[in-house]
Scaffold this motif. Sequence first.
Motif, PDB file in Angstrom:
ATOM      1  N   THR A   1      -0.705   9.785  -2.950  1.00 23.02           N
ATOM      2  CA  THR A   1      -0.964  10.855  -2.026  1.00 23.02           C
ATOM      3  C   THR A   1      -2.863  10.263  -1.499  1.00 23.02           C
ATOM      4  OG1 THR A   1      -1.550  12.497  -3.445  1.00 23.02           O
ATOM      5  CG2 THR A   1       0.290  12.106  -2.460  1.00 23.02           C
ATOM      6  N   CYS A   2      -3.097  10.605  -0.087  1.00 24.96           N
ATOM      7  CA  CYS A   2      -4.277  11.038   0.023  1.00 24.96           C
ATOM      8  C   CYS A   2      -5.100  12.074  -0.375  1.00 24.96           C
ATOM      9  CB  CYS A   2      -4.807  11.330   1.907  1.00 24.96           C
ATOM     10  SG  CYS A   2      -3.780  12.524   2.488  1.00 24.96           S
ATOM     11  N   ALA A   3      -5.946  12.108  -0.074  1.00 28.71           N
ATOM     12  CA  ALA A   3      -7.272  12.860  -0.746  1.00 28.71           C
ATOM     13  C   ALA A   3      -7.019  14.225  -0.679  1.00 28.71           C
ATOM     14  CB  ALA A   3      -8.506  12.722  -1.132  1.00 28.71           C
ATOM     15  N   LYS A   4      -6.765  14.664   0.965  1.00 27.72           N
ATOM     16  CA  LYS A   4      -6.639  16.096   1.139  1.00 27.72           C
ATOM     17  C   LYS A   4      -5.568  16.457   0.680  1.00 27.72           C
ATOM     18  CE  LYS A   4      -5.583  18.110   5.716  1.00 27.72           C
ATOM     19  NZ  LYS A   4      -5.012  17.687   7.172  1.00 27.72           N
ATOM     20  N   HIS A   5      -3.970  15.937   0.479  1.00 26.82           N
ATOM     21  CA  HIS A   5      -2.828  16.488   0.677  1.00 26.82           C
ATOM     22  C   HIS A   5      -2.812  16.743  -1.178  1.00 26.82           C
ATOM     23  CE1 HIS A   5      -1.801  15.282   4.731  1.00 26.82           C
ATOM     24  NE2 HIS A   5      -0.913  16.599   4.377  1.00 26.82           N
ATOM     25  N   GLN A   6      -3.550  15.569  -2.079  1.00 31.20           N
ATOM     26  CA  GLN A   6      -3.649  15.871  -3.003  1.00 31.20           C
ATOM     27  C   GLN A   6      -3.784  17.353  -4.122  1.00 31.20           C
ATOM     28  OE1 GLN A   6      -1.808  13.676  -5.732  1.00 31.20           O
ATOM     29  NE2 GLN A   6      -2.753  14.587  -7.435  1.00 31.20           N
TER      30      GLN A   6
ATOM     31  N   ARG B   1      -3.451  10.348  -7.783  1.00 29.28           N
ATOM     32  CA  ARG B   1      -3.439  10.020  -6.758  1.00 29.28           C
ATOM     33  C   ARG B   1      -3.130   8.285  -6.689  1.00 29.28           C
ATOM     34  NH1 ARG B   1      -8.857  10.473  -2.947  1.00 29.28           N
ATOM     35  NH2 ARG B   1      -7.643   8.658  -2.500  1.00 29.28           N
TER      36      ARG B   1
ATOM     37  N   CYS C   1       1.376  13.195   5.052  1.00 29.29           N
ATOM     38  CA  CYS C   1       0.990  12.588   5.957  1.00 29.29           C
ATOM     39  C   CYS C   1       2.353  11.782   7.320  1.00 29.29           C
ATOM     40  CB  CYS C   1      -0.091  10.986   5.885  1.00 29.29           C
ATOM     41  SG  CYS C   1      -1.535  11.902   4.945  1.00 29.29           S
TER      42      CYS C   1
ATOM     43  N   LYS D   1       0.874  -1.502   0.000  1.00 34.57           N
ATOM     44  CA  LYS D   1       0.104   0.559   0.034  1.00 34.57           C
ATOM     45  C   LYS D   1       0.728   1.139  -0.168  1.00 34.57           C
ATOM     46  CE  LYS D   1      -3.435   2.292   3.043  1.00 34.57           C
ATOM     47  NZ  LYS D   1      -4.499   2.288   2.087  1.00 34.57           N
TER      48      LYS D   1
ATOM     49  N   CYS E   1       1.145   7.682   1.787  1.00 29.44           N
ATOM     50  CA  CYS E   1       0.825   9.888   2.005  1.00 29.44           C
ATOM     51  C   CYS E   1       2.138   9.942   2.219  1.00 29.44           C
ATOM     52  CB  CYS E   1       0.071  10.253   1.721  1.00 29.44           C
ATOM     53  SG  CYS E   1       0.166  12.219   2.128  1.00 29.44           S
TER      54      CYS E   1
END
Length: 72
Positions: free
Chosen positions: A47-52, A42, A15, A9, A12
């Motif tokens: 990366t996670c959605a917030k950081h993308q 992504r 994170c 997996k 991010c």
Amino acid sequence: MAEFHKKRKKICHMCAGKTVNYKDVAIISKYINLDTGKILPRRVTGTCAKHQRHVAMEVKRARFMALIPYVK
């Protein structure tokens, strides 16, 4: 007989504690396609959605400041 490898997996990086800034061209260039100059999705970068959304904003800032080109 085909061997199946379990994919790891992607984590991010932001994170995990790293930062992305538009002034750091070496890090920003990891999030754009070198051939076309598009922002990588992504599922490729991990990366996670917030950081993308943060990465996209920083790439656009770097383009506006002419640190990276819009297209190659």
